[in-house]
Design a protein around this motif. Structure first.
Motif, PDB file in Angstrom:
ATOM      1  N   ARG A  19       8.056  -7.635   9.151  1.00 37.43           N
ATOM      2  CA  ARG A  19       7.299  -6.760   8.246  1.00 37.43           C
ATOM      3  C   ARG A  19       6.702  -5.616   9.047  1.00 37.43           C
ATOM      4  NH1 ARG A  19       7.780  -6.581   3.175  1.00 37.43           N
ATOM      5  NH2 ARG A  19       5.645  -5.969   2.935  1.00 37.43           N
ATOM      6  N   SER A  42       6.285  -2.397   4.524  1.00 38.13           N
ATOM      7  CA  SER A  42       7.734  -2.422   4.343  1.00 38.13           C
ATOM      8  C   SER A  42       8.327  -3.478   5.270  1.00 38.13           C
ATOM      9  CB  SER A  42       8.302  -1.032   4.663  1.00 38.13           C
ATOM     10  OG  SER A  42       9.673  -0.959   4.324  1.00 38.13           O
ATOM     11  N   ASP A  43       9.639  -3.450   5.418  1.00 39.86           N
ATOM     12  CA  ASP A  43      10.274  -4.270   6.443  1.00 39.86           C
ATOM     13  C   ASP A  43      11.207  -3.372   7.251  1.00 39.86           C
ATOM     14  OD1 ASP A  43      12.978  -4.284   5.329  1.00 39.86           O
ATOM     15  OD2 ASP A  43      12.238  -5.711   3.863  1.00 39.86           O
ATOM     16  N   GLN A  44      11.742  -3.897   8.325  1.00 39.75           N
ATOM     17  CA  GLN A  44      12.504  -3.072   9.260  1.00 39.75           C
ATOM     18  C   GLN A  44      13.701  -2.382   8.611  1.00 39.75           C
ATOM     19  OE1 GLN A  44      13.474  -5.376  12.718  1.00 39.75           O
ATOM     20  NE2 GLN A  44      11.355  -5.872  13.133  1.00 39.75           N
ATOM     21  N   SER A  45      14.286  -2.984   7.595  1.00 37.51           N
ATOM     22  CA  SER A  45      15.465  -2.383   6.971  1.00 37.51           C
ATOM     23  C   SER A  45      15.130  -1.087   6.218  1.00 37.51           C
ATOM     24  CB  SER A  45      16.136  -3.380   6.025  1.00 37.51           C
ATOM     25  OG  SER A  45      15.282  -3.687   4.934  1.00 37.51           O
ATOM     26  N   TYR A  46      13.856  -0.863   5.874  1.00 38.84           N
ATOM     27  CA  TYR A  46      13.443   0.335   5.146  1.00 38.84           C
ATOM     28  C   TYR A  46      12.732   1.362   6.023  1.00 38.84           C
ATOM     29  CZ  TYR A  46      14.594  -2.105   0.850  1.00 38.84           C
ATOM     30  OH  TYR A  46      15.256  -2.776  -0.140  1.00 38.84           O
ATOM     31  N   LYS A  49      14.079   5.038   5.795  1.00 41.72           N
ATOM     32  CA  LYS A  49      13.780   5.599   4.472  1.00 41.72           C
ATOM     33  C   LYS A  49      12.290   5.913   4.344  1.00 41.72           C
ATOM     34  CE  LYS A  49      14.454   6.614   0.114  1.00 41.72           C
ATOM     35  NZ  LYS A  49      14.364   8.016  -0.167  1.00 41.72           N
ATOM     36  N   THR A  50      11.437   5.057   4.874  1.00 41.60           N
ATOM     37  CA  THR A  50      10.001   5.288   4.819  1.00 41.60           C
ATOM     38  C   THR A  50       9.626   6.566   5.567  1.00 41.60           C
ATOM     39  OG1 THR A  50       9.581   2.920   4.661  1.00 41.60           O
ATOM     40  CG2 THR A  50       7.751   4.293   5.365  1.00 41.60           C
ATOM     41  N   ASP A  53      10.634   9.538   3.536  1.00 42.47           N
ATOM     42  CA  ASP A  53       9.697   9.755   2.433  1.00 42.47           C
ATOM     43  C   ASP A  53       8.399  10.410   2.911  1.00 42.47           C
ATOM     44  OD1 ASP A  53      11.524   8.686   0.681  1.00 42.47           O
ATOM     45  OD2 ASP A  53      10.523   6.742   0.511  1.00 42.47           O
TER      46      ASP A  53
END
Length: 70
Positions: A19, A42-46, A49-50, A53
């Motif tokens: 996380r 969030s988590d590492q996969s996002y 994208k974060t 944004d």
């Protein structure tokens, strides 16, 4: 991370389960009482994208000329 050009701080913490907690603040002019604070979980996969944004938020709200239409 802290920038000297403007008052920008960001903290990224990762827990053992992957996380991610991103928090920070942005203030373009230290003499003006106007500050953006943010907190994102969030988590590492996002992560990518974060960050994208956050760049869009900066494009729309960054600066002291008001909200920009994108």
């Amino acid at each position: 991370m802290k920038s000297m050009d403007m008052d920008f701080e960001v903290t990224i913490e990762v827990d053992p389960r992957g996380r991610i907690y991103i928090s920070g603040s942005y203030k373009q002019f230290p003499s003006v009482d106007n500050e953006l604070t943010f907190s994102i979980e969030s988590d590492q996969s996002y992560l990518v994208k974060t960050i994208e944004d956050l760049k869009l938020i900066n494009l729309k709200y960054g600066g002291m000329k008001g909200i920009k239409n994108l």
